[in-house]
Design an enzyme around this catalytic site. Structure first.
Site, PDB file in Angstrom:
ATOM      1  N   ARG A  58       0.686   9.848  15.683  1.00 26.83           N
ATOM      2  CA  ARG A  58       0.516   9.631  14.246  1.00 26.83           C
ATOM      3  C   ARG A  58      -0.596  10.554  13.784  1.00 26.83           C
ATOM      4  NH1 ARG A  58      -0.088   3.321  12.980  1.00 26.83           N
ATOM      5  NH2 ARG A  58      -0.254   4.038  10.811  1.00 26.83           N
ATOM      6  N   HIS A  59      -0.672  10.757  12.489  1.00 25.49           N
ATOM      7  CA  HIS A  59      -1.794  11.494  11.914  1.00 25.49           C
ATOM      8  C   HIS A  59      -3.078  10.717  12.172  1.00 25.49           C
ATOM      9  CE1 HIS A  59      -1.684   8.364   8.895  1.00 25.49           C
ATOM     10  NE2 HIS A  59      -0.353   8.530   8.891  1.00 25.49           N
ATOM     11  N   ASN A  82      -5.009   4.568   4.874  1.00 30.30           N
ATOM     12  CA  ASN A  82      -5.088   3.645   6.020  1.00 30.30           C
ATOM     13  C   ASN A  82      -6.333   2.763   5.925  1.00 30.30           C
ATOM     14  OD1 ASN A  82      -3.828   6.145   8.304  1.00 30.30           O
ATOM     15  ND2 ASN A  82      -2.743   4.343   7.545  1.00 30.30           N
ATOM     16  N   ARG A 117      -1.763  14.480   5.477  1.00 27.86           N
ATOM     17  CA  ARG A 117      -2.449  13.856   6.614  1.00 27.86           C
ATOM     18  C   ARG A 117      -1.934  14.343   7.971  1.00 27.86           C
ATOM     19  NH1 ARG A 117       0.567  10.160   3.664  1.00 27.86           N
ATOM     20  NH2 ARG A 117       1.782   8.530   4.707  1.00 27.86           N
ATOM     21  N   GLU A 126       6.891  10.057   5.833  1.00 28.94           N
ATOM     22  CA  GLU A 126       6.888   8.607   6.114  1.00 28.94           C
ATOM     23  C   GLU A 126       7.968   7.885   5.321  1.00 28.94           C
ATOM     24  OE1 GLU A 126       6.736   6.381   7.952  1.00 28.94           O
ATOM     25  OE2 GLU A 126       4.798   5.364   8.061  1.00 28.94           O
ATOM     26  N   HIS A 185       4.373   9.927  11.256  1.00 27.09           N
ATOM     27  CA  HIS A 185       3.900   8.668  10.665  1.00 27.09           C
ATOM     28  C   HIS A 185       4.452   7.467  11.427  1.00 27.09           C
ATOM     29  CE1 HIS A 185       2.780  11.059   7.067  1.00 27.09           C
ATOM     30  NE2 HIS A 185       3.819  11.786   7.455  1.00 27.09           N
TER      31      HIS A 185
HETATM   32  O1  F6P Z   1       0.423   1.828   6.859  1.00 24.93           O
HETATM   33  C1  F6P Z   1       0.725   3.124   7.246  1.00 24.93           C
HETATM   34  C2  F6P Z   1       2.196   3.434   7.088  1.00 24.93           C
HETATM   35  O2  F6P Z   1       2.445   4.707   7.600  1.00 24.93           O
HETATM   36  C3  F6P Z   1       2.711   3.328   5.635  1.00 24.93           C
HETATM   37  O3  F6P Z   1       2.586   4.513   4.895  1.00 24.93           O
HETATM   38  C4  F6P Z   1       4.138   2.922   5.838  1.00 24.93           C
HETATM   39  O4  F6P Z   1       4.730   2.372   4.684  1.00 24.93           O
HETATM   40  C5  F6P Z   1       3.980   1.946   6.964  1.00 24.93           C
HETATM   41  O5  F6P Z   1       2.985   2.473   7.808  1.00 24.93           O
HETATM   42  C6  F6P Z   1       5.220   1.710   7.765  1.00 24.93           C
HETATM   43  O6  F6P Z   1       5.016   0.580   8.604  1.00 24.93           O
HETATM   44  P1  F6P Z   1       5.664  -0.832   8.208  1.00 24.93           P
HETATM   45  O7  F6P Z   1       7.131  -0.566   8.143  1.00 24.93           O
HETATM   46  O8  F6P Z   1       5.270  -1.720   9.346  1.00 24.93           O
HETATM   47  O9  F6P Z   1       5.136  -1.283   6.889  1.00 24.93           O
END
Ligand code: F6P
Length: 403
Positions: free
Chosen positions: A215-216, A222, A263, A283, A349
């Protein structure tokens, strides 16, 4: 419509590897796929340690035992189709015309579409590598000295060669993979499923390379538990970019793949290798929730929060994406990774890496949205015949409790 894929080829031609790869890929894409390995049935019925004479086409007892194993595998495969299987893979040498005719008849009379996949090797080096890497690790030779196992296995192959009838049936759809993918021939393939399998096999590299995933570094979003957006790295995230660069400096990957978001590009920048930006690696799109914190989503959109928690794989954010959508859009990236012969570092991501990691480590599709892909952790994957070797490296700075 249900599809039966019948593997064809002499021993040590990569059939099992190919069958498992197809199964992994199709399962990942949402098709219920399973491999039926006749060797496993044979081991169950006749024991693992049968000598090469068992496979002599003139050995009637051996022939009968092998036919019985094939029948049992077929029975199970038909039952499995009856319980909703989409694509079944019948993994055996199926090296005679009569065996293949019998199989085609058995499947078609149940209304199951049939295609064959033959692996042909003219290149002795490839065969030798297959003998060494796969067969000698097989349960058939467990505990046997390498020299003895190799000799027996070569004699077994010779028996099959003496009875082998190459795939030449014109009226059946088939895919022929020659010399581990140097050539791929397609015959009468029809329909999106079979076309997809053909396209996948054109990409498949039988000598897979290693893949690094990260991941970044921690982003400003975050630190606030916000989803989506295009924020830059936090001070901790910048430190991670440096740790990552230090850690991989001697690793021989010629390029880094990132998303188009700041990122990931900032995280990769210090490694000092060419960066290729893929839109596909952006992402998961959180639609109307983009930029909100998880708490805000729960408060302002309780319905989204609840429905996503109930079915995270399929739930699509309004004006955004679901994990299923993410998997779909990553399909070409998986093909590109399968095709590579050089290692690569992918900086992306959380949701994206869940999908990619889930594919390589053969995780159940339903579990993909829940796979742990922590920040500041580098994952090393090295696919092999039976699966994927994996290592994880937590790199500084350590940050706890951040999503
Ligand atoms: O929180 C970081 C992230 O990369 C968000 O940008 C993204 O929406 C999320 O994680 C994805 O994870 P989850 O599907 O568990 O919300």
């Amino acid at each position: 419509m249900a599809i039966a894929l019948i593997m064809v080829g002499l021993p040590a031609r990569g059939k099992t590897y190919t069958a498992r790869k197809i199964a992994r890929y199709l399962n990942w894409l949402g098709n219920n796929t399973r491999v039926f390995n006749v060797g496993n049935y044979r081991r169950e019925l006749s024991g693992a340690a049968v000598p090469h004479q068992f496979f002599d086409p003139d050995n009637e007892q051996g022939l009968a035992a092998r036919k019985l194993a094939a029948k049992k595998a077929l029975q199970d495969m038909l039952l499995w189709f009856g319980s909703g299987g989409d694509v079944g893979i019948f993994d055996a040498t199926n090296s005679t015309l009569s065996r293949r005719k019998w199989l085609v008849q058995q499947f078609t009379q149940q209304g199951i579409e049939v295609a064959m996949i033959e692996s042909v090797c003219y290149d002795d080096d490839i065969i030798e590598a297959n003998i060494q890497s796969t067969k000698l690790g097989s349960p058939d030779y467990a505990g046997r000295p390498v020299e003895e196992a190799t000799q027996d296995f070569r004699a077994r192959i010779a028996h099959y060669v003496s009875a082998y009838q190459p795939l030449e049936e014109e009226n059946v759809p088939w895919i022929k993979i020659i010399d581990a993918g140097r050539q791929v021939l397609l015959n009468r393939l029809q329909g999106p499923q079979l076309m997809r399998v053909g396209y996948f096999l054109m990409h498949l590299n039988l000598c897979p390379t290693s893949i690094w995933l990260s991941r970044h570094g921690q982003s400003l979003f975050n630190t606030q538990n916000r989803v989506g957006g295009d924020s830059v790295l936090s001070p901790n995230g910048r430190l991670y970019a440096q740790s990552l660069a230090n850690f991989v400096k001697d690793q021989p990957f010629p390029e880094i793949w990132t998303s188009t978001l700041q990122r990931t590009i900032q995280t990769a920048a210090r490694v000092g290798r060419p960066i290729r930006r893929w839109k596909m690696l952006d992402e998961i799109h959180a639609g109307i929730c983009d930029g909100l914190t998880y708490d805000e989503i729960a408060r302002e959109h309780p319905d989204i929060h609840r429905r996503r928690a109930q079915d995270k794989l399929r739930y699509r954010y309004p004006q955004g994406e679901s994990y299923e959508d993410v998997i779909q859009r990553l399909d070409p990236l998986i093909l590109a990774l399968e095709h590579r012969s050089e290692p690569v570092l992918v900086v992306a991501h959380q949701a994206i890496l869940r999908a990619i990691y889930g594919y390589f480590s053969n995780k159940e599709r339903r579990s993909v949205p829940h796979l742990p892909i922590p920040l500041h952790t580098l994952i090393y994957l090295k696919p092999n015949t039976y699966g994927c070797e994996e290592m994880k490296f937590a790199l500084p700075p350590h940050i706890a409790g951040i999503h």
